[in-house]
Motif scaffolding. Structure first.
Motif, PDB file in Angstrom:
ATOM      1  N   ASP A   8      19.034-125.337 -50.034  1.00  0.00           N
ATOM      2  CA  ASP A   8      19.834-125.468 -51.250  1.00  0.00           C
ATOM      3  C   ASP A   8      19.242-124.596 -52.352  1.00  0.00           C
ATOM      4  OD1 ASP A   8      21.039-126.279 -53.646  1.00  0.00           O
ATOM      5  OD2 ASP A   8      21.326-128.327 -52.922  1.00  0.00           O
ATOM      6  N   GLN A   9      19.960-123.554 -52.746  1.00  0.00           N
ATOM      7  CA  GLN A   9      19.453-122.611 -53.736  1.00  0.00           C
ATOM      8  C   GLN A   9      19.127-123.282 -55.062  1.00  0.00           C
ATOM      9  OE1 GLN A   9      21.857-119.081 -54.263  1.00  0.00           O
ATOM     10  NE2 GLN A   9      21.282-118.942 -56.419  1.00  0.00           N
ATOM     11  N   ARG A  10      19.949-124.255 -55.475  1.00  0.00           N
ATOM     12  CA  ARG A  10      19.709-124.930 -56.747  1.00  0.00           C
ATOM     13  C   ARG A  10      18.401-125.708 -56.721  1.00  0.00           C
ATOM     14  NH1 ARG A  10      25.412-127.850 -56.854  1.00  0.00           N
ATOM     15  NH2 ARG A  10      24.745-128.032 -54.671  1.00  0.00           N
ATOM     16  N   ARG A  11      18.124-126.339 -55.616  1.00  0.00           N
ATOM     17  CA  ARG A  11      16.846-127.043 -55.485  1.00  0.00           C
ATOM     18  C   ARG A  11      15.685-126.059 -55.509  1.00  0.00           C
ATOM     19  NH1 ARG A  11      17.468-131.529 -50.655  1.00  0.00           N
ATOM     20  NH2 ARG A  11      18.926-132.941 -51.702  1.00  0.00           N
ATOM     21  N   ALA A  12      15.865-124.933 -54.858  1.00  0.00           N
ATOM     22  CA  ALA A  12      14.793-123.937 -54.800  1.00  0.00           C
ATOM     23  C   ALA A  12      14.384-123.515 -56.197  1.00  0.00           C
ATOM     24  CB  ALA A  12      15.246-122.729 -53.984  1.00  0.00           C
ATOM     25  N   GLN A  13      15.358-123.304 -57.063  1.00  0.00           N
ATOM     26  CA  GLN A  13      15.051-122.880 -58.425  1.00  0.00           C
ATOM     27  C   GLN A  13      14.276-123.949 -59.179  1.00  0.00           C
ATOM     28  OE1 GLN A  13      18.990-121.988 -59.841  1.00  0.00           O
ATOM     29  NE2 GLN A  13      18.998-119.929 -58.951  1.00  0.00           N
ATOM     30  N   VAL A  14      14.620-125.217 -58.962  1.00  0.00           N
ATOM     31  CA  VAL A  14      13.911-126.322 -59.622  1.00  0.00           C
ATOM     32  C   VAL A  14      12.473-126.391 -59.142  1.00  0.00           C
ATOM     33  CG1 VAL A  14      13.771-128.829 -59.853  1.00  0.00           C
ATOM     34  CG2 VAL A  14      15.985-127.685 -60.015  1.00  0.00           C
ATOM     35  N   TYR A  15      12.270-126.306 -57.831  1.00  0.00           N
ATOM     36  CA  TYR A  15      10.927-126.435 -57.282  1.00  0.00           C
ATOM     37  C   TYR A  15      10.050-125.247 -57.652  1.00  0.00           C
ATOM     38  CZ  TYR A  15      12.962-130.281 -54.674  1.00  0.00           C
ATOM     39  OH  TYR A  15      13.596-131.454 -54.332  1.00  0.00           O
ATOM     40  N   GLU A  16      10.649-124.069 -57.766  1.00  0.00           N
ATOM     41  CA  GLU A  16       9.873-122.908 -58.174  1.00  0.00           C
ATOM     42  C   GLU A  16       9.364-123.075 -59.598  1.00  0.00           C
ATOM     43  OE1 GLU A  16      12.298-119.517 -57.417  1.00  0.00           O
ATOM     44  OE2 GLU A  16      11.568-119.306 -55.360  1.00  0.00           O
ATOM     45  N   SER A  44      10.532-127.122 -41.904  1.00  0.00           N
ATOM     46  CA  SER A  44      11.409-127.965 -41.092  1.00  0.00           C
ATOM     47  C   SER A  44      12.849-127.745 -41.533  1.00  0.00           C
ATOM     48  CB  SER A  44      11.017-129.441 -41.259  1.00  0.00           C
ATOM     49  OG  SER A  44      11.477-129.939 -42.501  1.00  0.00           O
ATOM     50  N   SER A  45      13.785-128.438 -40.912  1.00  0.00           N
ATOM     51  CA  SER A  45      15.195-128.252 -41.236  1.00  0.00           C
ATOM     52  C   SER A  45      15.660-129.117 -42.403  1.00  0.00           C
ATOM     53  CB  SER A  45      16.058-128.565 -40.007  1.00  0.00           C
ATOM     54  OG  SER A  45      15.836-129.909 -39.586  1.00  0.00           O
ATOM     55  N   GLY A  46      14.749-129.918 -42.983  1.00  0.00           N
ATOM     56  CA  GLY A  46      15.136-130.807 -44.075  1.00  0.00           C
ATOM     57  C   GLY A  46      14.517-130.410 -45.404  1.00  0.00           C
ATOM     58  N   ASP A  47      15.348-130.160 -46.410  1.00  0.00           N
ATOM     59  CA  ASP A  47      14.841-129.777 -47.728  1.00  0.00           C
ATOM     60  C   ASP A  47      13.914-130.836 -48.315  1.00  0.00           C
ATOM     61  OD1 ASP A  47      16.331-127.510 -47.521  1.00  0.00           O
ATOM     62  OD2 ASP A  47      17.605-127.880 -49.258  1.00  0.00           O
ATOM     63  N   ASN A  48      14.344-132.095 -48.254  1.00  0.00           N
ATOM     64  CA  ASN A  48      13.532-133.160 -48.843  1.00  0.00           C
ATOM     65  C   ASN A  48      12.173-133.264 -48.171  1.00  0.00           C
ATOM     66  OD1 ASN A  48      15.506-133.876 -50.701  1.00  0.00           O
ATOM     67  ND2 ASN A  48      16.416-135.427 -49.367  1.00  0.00           N
ATOM     68  N   SER A  49      12.169-133.217 -46.841  1.00  0.00           N
ATOM     69  CA  SER A  49      10.904-133.295 -46.106  1.00  0.00           C
ATOM     70  C   SER A  49       9.997-132.128 -46.460  1.00  0.00           C
ATOM     71  CB  SER A  49      11.170-133.301 -44.594  1.00  0.00           C
ATOM     72  OG  SER A  49      11.909-134.443 -44.221  1.00  0.00           O
ATOM     73  N   ASN A  50      10.574-130.956 -46.581  1.00  0.00           N
ATOM     74  CA  ASN A  50       9.779-129.764 -46.885  1.00  0.00           C
ATOM     75  C   ASN A  50       9.130-129.862 -48.259  1.00  0.00           C
ATOM     76  OD1 ASN A  50      10.349-128.570 -44.441  1.00  0.00           O
ATOM     77  ND2 ASN A  50      12.002-127.295 -45.222  1.00  0.00           N
ATOM     78  N   THR A 104      16.596-120.038 -47.860  1.00  0.00           N
ATOM     79  CA  THR A 104      17.082-119.400 -46.641  1.00  0.00           C
ATOM     80  C   THR A 104      18.495-118.847 -46.770  1.00  0.00           C
ATOM     81  OG1 THR A 104      15.713-120.936 -45.389  1.00  0.00           O
ATOM     82  CG2 THR A 104      17.380-119.726 -44.162  1.00  0.00           C
ATOM     83  N   VAL A 105      19.411-119.645 -47.283  1.00  0.00           N
ATOM     84  CA  VAL A 105      20.806-119.208 -47.363  1.00  0.00           C
ATOM     85  C   VAL A 105      20.950-118.039 -48.321  1.00  0.00           C
ATOM     86  CG1 VAL A 105      23.135-119.893 -48.027  1.00  0.00           C
ATOM     87  CG2 VAL A 105      21.687-121.487 -46.751  1.00  0.00           C
ATOM     88  N   ARG A 106      20.336-118.138 -49.495  1.00  0.00           N
ATOM     89  CA  ARG A 106      20.452-117.055 -50.475  1.00  0.00           C
ATOM     90  C   ARG A 106      19.821-115.779 -49.940  1.00  0.00           C
ATOM     91  NH1 ARG A 106      18.325-117.004 -56.772  1.00  0.00           N
ATOM     92  NH2 ARG A 106      18.895-114.867 -57.192  1.00  0.00           N
ATOM     93  N   TRP A 107      18.651-115.893 -49.317  1.00  0.00           N
ATOM     94  CA  TRP A 107      17.965-114.710 -48.802  1.00  0.00           C
ATOM     95  C   TRP A 107      18.831-114.016 -47.760  1.00  0.00           C
ATOM     96  CZ3 TRP A 107      16.260-112.761 -44.169  1.00  0.00           C
ATOM     97  CH2 TRP A 107      15.336-111.706 -44.242  1.00  0.00           C
ATOM     98  N   ARG A 142      10.373-123.898 -47.219  1.00  0.00           N
ATOM     99  CA  ARG A 142      11.703-123.340 -46.964  1.00  0.00           C
ATOM    100  C   ARG A 142      12.745-124.317 -47.501  1.00  0.00           C
ATOM    101  NH1 ARG A 142      14.278-122.109 -41.042  1.00  0.00           N
ATOM    102  NH2 ARG A 142      13.985-124.346 -40.823  1.00  0.00           N
ATOM    103  N   ILE A 143      13.678-123.803 -48.296  1.00  0.00           N
ATOM    104  CA  ILE A 143      14.711-124.637 -48.901  1.00  0.00           C
ATOM    105  C   ILE A 143      16.077-124.008 -48.632  1.00  0.00           C
ATOM    106  CG2 ILE A 143      15.590-125.605 -51.070  1.00  0.00           C
ATOM    107  CD1 ILE A 143      12.901-126.776 -50.272  1.00  0.00           C
TER     108      ILE A 143
END
Length: 220
Positions: free
Chosen positions: A101-109, A73-79, A118-121, A98-99
């Protein structure tokens, strides 16, 4: 496989259609019923209107028998909430989110939840086209330890075995792109003109690997 997708935007609808074309059972969740129009008239899967982080909505989509879950979806929190719910509450082993915010992506990984930042890719892919001489990271493992980068090599390496490049750099060649087709190297693989070489590295190796591969006498 039965796969549940949360989000029926352009990514979710395309993913659903691709999975269905491969013979998989697909259920799509979205809070906007009109979004399901993107699936097309030939979509034979299930559509569920509601929030993907609602347990009852997930059950309607068949989460209890799902083999995989994608939160796009379009929301990081919801995803991330729905991804954790699918994995931790319903025991779905294959989960991805799909995230933006790159910083959040690193935490969740680091929590063990595979993410697509998405943005970083997108930015990295653009860099590869704009600055082809650079070594752009195209993959990083969930622990943020190992990555795959494209390594430009000097023309002197042409005609030499891939193994020799590995021995010189201390890094492993993950794959080659030859004439636009991905190829896994073998013991007899030789570097050819036009090859794009992608190597597995750790952060502390990048500078040395790049320098050795780009050296004019590297293949001698």
């Amino acid at each position: 496989m039965h796969i549940v997708i949360m989000g029926c935007g352009r990514v979710g609808s395309t993913l659903a259609q691709s999975l269905q074309s491969r013979g998989h059972s697909v259920a799509v969740i979205d809070q906007d019923a009109d979004a399901f129009r993107r699936l097309g008239s030939d979509f034979a899967g299930t559509t569920v209107t509601g929030a993907g982080f609602d347990g009852e909505v997930l059950r309607q989509a068949g989460i209890e028998r799902a083999d995989a879950f994608a939160a796009v979806s379009s929301g990081d929190n919801s995803n991330i909430i729905s991804a954790r719910l699918a994995r931790e509450t319903f025991g779905v082993s294959r989960v991805a989110a799909r995230i933006y915010d790159q910083r959040r992506a690193q935490v969740y990984e680091r929590l063990g939840i595979p993410t697509v930042a998405t943005v970083r890719w997108t930015a990295d892919r653009m860099l590869r086209h704009l600055l082809p001489e650079g070594n752009v990271e195209i993959f990083r493992d969930p622990t943020s330890t190992v990555s795959i980068i494209e390594v430009p090599v000097h023309k002197d390496w042409i005609g030499h075995r891939v193994q020799r490049l590995e021995q010189a750099t201390g890094a492993r060649v993950a794959y080659l792109l030859r004439f636009g087709i991905g190829t896994l190297p073998t013991a007899s693989s030789v570097v050819q003109e036009g090859d794009q070489i992608f190597m597995l590295v750790t952060d502390d190796m990048v500078a040395a690997v790049t320098e050795i591969a780009a050296a004019p006498d590297g293949g001698q």
